[in-house]
Design a protein around this motif. Structure first.
Motif, short mmCIF file in Angstrom:
data_model
loop_
_atom_site.label_atom_id
_atom_site.label_comp_id
_atom_site.label_asym_id
_atom_site.label_seq_id
_atom_site.Cartn_x
_atom_site.Cartn_y
_atom_site.Cartn_z
N UNK A 83 0.29 4.12 -11.35
CA UNK A 83 0.04 2.69 -11.44
C UNK A 83 -1.46 2.52 -11.51
N UNK A 84 -1.91 1.66 -12.43
CA UNK A 84 -3.35 1.46 -12.54
C UNK A 84 -3.68 0.05 -13.01
N UNK A 85 -4.90 -0.36 -12.72
CA UNK A 85 -5.48 -1.60 -13.23
C UNK A 85 -6.86 -1.30 -13.76
N UNK A 86 -7.19 -1.98 -14.84
CA UNK A 86 -8.51 -1.85 -15.45
C UNK A 86 -9.14 -3.22 -15.54
N UNK A 87 -10.46 -3.28 -15.46
CA UNK A 87 -11.13 -4.56 -15.70
C UNK A 87 -11.25 -4.76 -17.21
N UNK A 88 -11.85 -5.85 -17.62
CA UNK A 88 -11.93 -6.16 -19.06
C UNK A 88 -12.75 -5.14 -19.84
N UNK A 89 -13.53 -4.33 -19.15
CA UNK A 89 -14.33 -3.29 -19.81
C UNK A 89 -13.65 -1.92 -19.79
N UNK A 109 0.84 -1.21 0.00
CA UNK A 109 0.00 0.00 0.00
C UNK A 109 0.87 1.25 0.00
N UNK A 110 1.94 1.26 0.80
CA UNK A 110 2.82 2.42 0.85
C UNK A 110 3.52 2.65 -0.49
N UNK A 111 3.92 1.57 -1.14
CA UNK A 111 4.56 1.71 -2.45
C UNK A 111 3.59 2.34 -3.43
N UNK A 112 2.38 1.81 -3.51
CA UNK A 112 1.39 2.33 -4.46
C UNK A 112 1.02 3.77 -4.13
N UNK A 113 0.85 4.09 -2.85
CA UNK A 113 0.46 5.44 -2.48
C UNK A 113 1.57 6.46 -2.65
N UNK A 114 2.83 6.03 -2.59
CA UNK A 114 3.94 6.96 -2.66
C UNK A 114 4.65 7.00 -4.02
N UNK A 161 -1.00 9.29 -6.90
CA UNK A 161 -0.41 10.21 -7.88
C UNK A 161 -1.22 10.20 -9.17
N UNK A 162 -1.67 9.02 -9.58
CA UNK A 162 -2.47 8.91 -10.80
C UNK A 162 -3.77 9.69 -10.70
N UNK A 163 -4.43 9.59 -9.56
CA UNK A 163 -5.67 10.33 -9.35
C UNK A 163 -5.40 11.84 -9.44
N UNK A 164 -4.34 12.29 -8.79
CA UNK A 164 -4.02 13.73 -8.81
C UNK A 164 -3.65 14.20 -10.22
N UNK A 181 -6.24 -5.08 -17.63
CA UNK A 181 -4.95 -4.49 -18.00
C UNK A 181 -4.36 -3.86 -16.75
N UNK A 182 -3.04 -3.93 -16.62
CA UNK A 182 -2.38 -3.15 -15.58
C UNK A 182 -1.17 -2.48 -16.20
N UNK A 183 -0.84 -1.33 -15.66
CA UNK A 183 0.27 -0.62 -16.25
C UNK A 183 0.80 0.49 -15.38
N UNK A 184 1.84 1.07 -15.90
CA UNK A 184 2.53 2.18 -15.25
C UNK A 184 2.67 3.28 -16.29
N UNK A 185 2.24 4.46 -15.94
CA UNK A 185 2.38 5.62 -16.81
C UNK A 185 3.37 6.58 -16.18
N UNK A 186 4.31 7.04 -17.00
CA UNK A 186 5.30 8.01 -16.51
C UNK A 186 5.03 9.33 -17.23
N UNK A 187 4.72 10.36 -16.46
CA UNK A 187 4.42 11.67 -17.02
C UNK A 187 5.73 12.32 -17.45
N UNK A 188 5.89 12.52 -18.76
CA UNK A 188 7.11 13.14 -19.29
C UNK A 188 6.84 14.58 -19.74
N UNK A 189 5.69 15.13 -19.39
CA UNK A 189 5.33 16.49 -19.77
C UNK A 189 6.41 17.50 -19.37
N UNK A 190 6.95 17.43 -18.13
CA UNK A 190 7.99 18.40 -17.78
C UNK A 190 9.21 18.32 -18.70
#
Length: 179
Positions: free
Chosen positions: A75-81, A65-70, A90-93, A166-175
């Motif tokens: 990091x995200x997971x989606x169901x089949x839909x 939980x600490x890893x995911x929250x910090x 961080x993803x929510x923000x 699906x699960x994945x990791x997105x890295x924001x490269x905007x900066x």
């Protein structure tokens, strides 16, 4: 036990050699015909190993939980839909929400792609390869602000081999793009 017909408690017990263990004891009153208590019957079970296992699991879940929250990526997971079933704080923000609870079970990942054609191409590549790493995407937050990201993502399958999400990791490269 005079007032209760069944009692269950946990006790810390010490053996003659000084070693300690934990027991779970279930007791029930034995009654005379007139209702008065004549004794008790109890069953005790050593639950030391179970408690150690439960504690190890609790610590593991807390660490996870600490890893995911910090984590400073999404990091995200989606169901089949395509519905979000898990997302890091961080993803929510990043997409304009205060908490993962604002998204989980309520939003679909497709709500955050800036370009539907780019999204369809991305999904086609994922379906073909089953996993992608460093795939460039443009996402938009709830206010329409664009975010350039790279995606490392994989498909999840159920025990029968059917795509389950699906699960994945997105890295924001905007900066980096703004420099």
């Amino acid at each position: 036990l005079a007032e209760n017909t069944f009692v269950s408690n946990t006790y810390h017990v010490q053996r003659k050699d000084g070693s300690r263990f934990v027991v779970e004891m279930h007791s029930s009153a034995l009654h005379y015909l007139d209702g008065s208590v004549r004794g008790i019957i109890s069953i005790m079970r050593d639950i030391t190993d179970r408690q150690r296992t439960e504690e190890a699991l609790r610590r593991s879940e807390e660490n996870y939980r600490q890893i995911i929250e910090n984590i400073q990526d999404v990091f995200y997971r989606l169901d089949r839909n395509g519905v979000i079933t898990m997302i890091s704080s961080y993803g929510a923000r990043l997409v304009g929400y205060d908490s993962p609870a604002d998204l989980i079970g309520k939003m679909r990942a497709t709500d955050f792609y800036a370009d539907p054609v780019e999204r369809d191409t991305f999904i086609a590549h994922l379906q073909e390869k089953k996993a992608l790493s460093g795939y460039p995407l443009t996402l938009k937050d709830r206010y329409g602000k664009l975010h350039n990201a790279t995606a490392s993502i994989r498909m999840l399958f159920d025990k029968d081999g059917n795509m389950d999400g699906i699960e994945g990791l997105l890295h924001d490269v905007t900066p980096l793009k703004d420099v």
